[in-house]
Enzyme design. Structure first.
Site, PDB file in Angstrom:
ATOM      1  N   SER A 170       6.981  -0.393   9.768  1.00 54.97           N
ATOM      2  CA  SER A 170       5.585  -0.320   9.337  1.00 54.97           C
ATOM      3  C   SER A 170       5.373   1.029   8.665  1.00 54.97           C
ATOM      4  O   SER A 170       5.952   2.033   9.098  1.00 54.97           O
ATOM      5  CB  SER A 170       4.678  -0.424  10.570  1.00 54.97           C
ATOM      6  OG  SER A 170       3.384   0.011  10.256  1.00 54.97           O
ATOM      7  N   SER A 171       4.533   1.045   7.651  1.00 54.89           N
ATOM      8  CA  SER A 171       4.215   2.325   6.995  1.00 54.89           C
ATOM      9  C   SER A 171       3.585   3.278   8.000  1.00 54.89           C
ATOM     10  O   SER A 171       3.752   4.489   7.923  1.00 54.89           O
ATOM     11  CB  SER A 171       3.241   2.091   5.847  1.00 54.89           C
ATOM     12  OG  SER A 171       3.790   1.165   4.953  1.00 54.89           O
ATOM     13  N   ARG A 172       2.862   2.700   8.954  1.00 54.53           N
ATOM     14  CA  ARG A 172       2.173   3.536   9.950  1.00 54.53           C
ATOM     15  C   ARG A 172       3.151   4.252  10.883  1.00 54.53           C
ATOM     16  O   ARG A 172       2.770   5.232  11.521  1.00 54.53           O
ATOM     17  CB  ARG A 172       1.214   2.689  10.778  1.00 54.53           C
ATOM     18  CG  ARG A 172       0.031   2.196   9.975  1.00 54.53           C
ATOM     19  CD  ARG A 172      -0.727   1.151  10.740  1.00 54.53           C
ATOM     20  NE  ARG A 172      -1.656   0.448   9.859  1.00 54.53           N
ATOM     21  CZ  ARG A 172      -2.915   0.801   9.670  1.00 54.53           C
ATOM     22  NH1 ARG A 172      -3.396   1.819  10.315  1.00 54.53           N
ATOM     23  NH2 ARG A 172      -3.677   0.125   8.835  1.00 54.53           N
ATOM     24  N   LYS A 179       5.052  -9.553   9.414  1.00 48.84           N
ATOM     25  CA  LYS A 179       4.419  -8.727  10.450  1.00 48.84           C
ATOM     26  C   LYS A 179       2.902  -8.903  10.396  1.00 48.84           C
ATOM     27  O   LYS A 179       2.237  -8.938  11.409  1.00 48.84           O
ATOM     28  CB  LYS A 179       4.795  -7.250  10.278  1.00 48.84           C
ATOM     29  CG  LYS A 179       4.264  -6.403  11.436  1.00 48.84           C
ATOM     30  CD  LYS A 179       4.839  -5.019  11.435  1.00 48.84           C
ATOM     31  CE  LYS A 179       4.283  -4.197  10.311  1.00 48.84           C
ATOM     32  NZ  LYS A 179       2.835  -3.925  10.445  1.00 48.84           N
ATOM     33  N   GLY A 233      11.411  -2.923   5.140  1.00 49.41           N
ATOM     34  CA  GLY A 233      10.709  -4.214   5.142  1.00 49.41           C
ATOM     35  C   GLY A 233      10.198  -4.532   3.738  1.00 49.41           C
ATOM     36  O   GLY A 233      10.335  -5.655   3.237  1.00 49.41           O
ATOM     37  N   HIS A 234       9.611  -3.524   3.084  1.00 50.91           N
ATOM     38  CA  HIS A 234       9.121  -3.736   1.707  1.00 50.91           C
ATOM     39  C   HIS A 234      10.288  -4.034   0.767  1.00 50.91           C
ATOM     40  O   HIS A 234      10.176  -4.868  -0.131  1.00 50.91           O
ATOM     41  CB  HIS A 234       8.403  -2.479   1.196  1.00 50.91           C
ATOM     42  CG  HIS A 234       7.122  -2.167   1.896  1.00 50.91           C
ATOM     43  ND1 HIS A 234       6.950  -1.045   2.667  1.00 50.91           N
ATOM     44  CD2 HIS A 234       5.941  -2.830   1.941  1.00 50.91           C
ATOM     45  CE1 HIS A 234       5.721  -1.022   3.136  1.00 50.91           C
ATOM     46  NE2 HIS A 234       5.092  -2.092   2.721  1.00 50.91           N
ATOM     47  N   LEU A 260       6.642   3.049   1.472  1.00 50.84           N
ATOM     48  CA  LEU A 260       7.575   1.916   1.560  1.00 50.84           C
ATOM     49  C   LEU A 260       8.693   2.159   2.570  1.00 50.84           C
ATOM     50  O   LEU A 260       9.143   3.278   2.764  1.00 50.84           O
ATOM     51  CB  LEU A 260       8.191   1.644   0.181  1.00 50.84           C
ATOM     52  CG  LEU A 260       7.182   1.332  -0.934  1.00 50.84           C
ATOM     53  CD1 LEU A 260       7.904   1.002  -2.235  1.00 50.84           C
ATOM     54  CD2 LEU A 260       6.238   0.209  -0.552  1.00 50.84           C
ATOM     55  N   MET A 306       0.851  -1.193   0.000  1.00 49.54           N
ATOM     56  CA  MET A 306       0.000   0.000   0.000  1.00 49.54           C
ATOM     57  C   MET A 306       0.884   1.239   0.000  1.00 49.54           C
ATOM     58  O   MET A 306       0.460   2.323   0.413  1.00 49.54           O
ATOM     59  CB  MET A 306      -0.932  -0.019   1.210  1.00 49.54           C
ATOM     60  CG  MET A 306      -1.875  -1.226   1.166  1.00 49.54           C
ATOM     61  SD  MET A 306      -3.419  -0.985   2.043  1.00 49.54           S
ATOM     62  CE  MET A 306      -2.838  -0.784   3.690  1.00 49.54           C
TER      63      MET A 306
HETATM   64  O1  PAF Z   1      -0.153  -5.759   3.564  1.00 48.91           O
HETATM   65  C1  PAF Z   1      -0.556  -4.829   2.823  1.00 48.91           C
HETATM   66  O2  PAF Z   1       0.144  -3.851   2.566  1.00 48.91           O
HETATM   67  C2  PAF Z   1      -1.957  -4.909   2.230  1.00 48.91           C
HETATM   68  O3  PAF Z   1      -2.848  -5.471   3.117  1.00 48.91           O
HETATM   69  C3  PAF Z   1      -1.988  -5.634   0.860  1.00 48.91           C
HETATM   70  C4  PAF Z   1      -1.585  -7.100   0.984  1.00 48.91           C
HETATM   71  C5  PAF Z   1      -1.089  -4.929  -0.122  1.00 48.91           C
HETATM   72  C6  PAF Z   1      -3.425  -5.609   0.299  1.00 48.91           C
HETATM   73  O4  PAF Z   1      -3.880  -4.301   0.145  1.00 48.91           O
END
Ligand code: PAF
Length: 279
Positions: free
Chosen positions: A185-187, A149, A36-37, A33, A30
């Protein structure tokens, strides 16, 4: 790096690759980034010829309007990060491209989507399953990569892929932590520096809970201690800490190498999750 906002040209690009017998890895995200991504992209690049990263803040998985509105959106920075790790293509669709009309499809995963995250975020996993099904259908990857996570999310997606016969190999990639231990986490982008320090209480609670359980304390006693520890901090609220079976996530009273500790809570209005395998 190719960037697509529409399904049709992305499909044409991927069909050309498939005709050349190239394998495709998908990293659904989502955006916003972090390292982790980037680990997910690296994992995909090791196993596939081409890596596609999708960036889409999926509205149907948010049960809280405020959370959806405040979710960080940093597309330009995301593109810059992805170009440094050799991602081949980005799919960043609009809402209209993903949902031509409001979807009436709902998924039910039995007990798996009613407990833990499912209990506190009703409808969340149905929205995740919907968008992941769409992404699997659009990209038709050989492999797809998700972060550990979101442990329960991975279980839901594995069930989805299994039951709908998606011919996709799924991978769960270990959590990447800040040097402090905070799970990336993005958050976290929504947390001030002092709040990031407070957020560490969730990881510290997992470590404490693991130690106490291994010493023979009951899950009930551990839950009380974790709640006290978290809520001793101003603006921190524990939603749950649970010891669960790694296969089906059913709560467990007994520690074994097949159990996992999962935690969720708030720092201010930012909701965070983390987990720790008992192995
Ligand atoms: O983990 C995430 O970032 C989201 O839940 C995903 C898997 C991209 C679905 O929107």
């Amino acid at each position: 790096m190719e960037i697509f906002n529409e399904i049709k040209p992305l499909r044409a690009y991927l069909n050309t690759l498939r005709r050349q017998q190239l394998t495709i890895g998908l990293v659904p995200t989502m955006g916003a980034l972090h390292h982790g991504h980037l680990e997910l992209i690296r994992a995909s690049r090791k196993e596939n010829d081409v890596t596609v990263c999708s960036i889409y803040v999926n509205p149907t998985q948010f049960n809280n309007k405020n959370d959806l509105e405040k979710y960080p959106r940093t597309l330009d920075a995301d593109i810059a990060q992805l170009s440094t790790v050799g991602c081949d293509a980005i799919f960043a669709p609009t809402n209209l491209e993903m949902y031509k009309k409001a979807s009436e499809l709902r998924f039910d995963f039995g007990s798996l989507d009613k407990i833990l995250e499912g209990e506190f975020r009703p409808g969340h996993f149905s929205g995740v399953a919907l968008v992941v099904s769409k992404l699997f259908n659009i990209v038709q990857p050989n492999r797809a990569y998700f972060g550990q996570k979101d442990f329960q999310q991975y279980k839901v997606i594995a069930k989805l892929a299994d039951e709908l016969l998606f011919d996709i190999e799924l991978s769960s990639v270990p959590i990447v932590r800040e040097p402090t231990g905070l799970a990336m986490s993005s958050r976290n982008q929504r947390l001030s520096e002092p709040d990031k320090l407070k957020a560490l209480v969730f990881y510290h609670s997992l470590l404490m809970a693991k130690e106490l359980l291994l010493k023979g304390e009951s899950t009930a006693a551990v839950k009380v201690k974790v709640k006290e520890k978290c809520e001793a901090l101003p603006n921190v609220k524990l939603e749950y800490i649970e010891l669960a079976d790694t296969e089906n996530l059913i709560p467990s009273q007994n520690v074994s190498s097949k159990t996992i500790l999962l935690i969720a809570g708030y720092v201010g209005e930012v909701r965070l999750i983390d987990n720790l395998l008992m192995e």
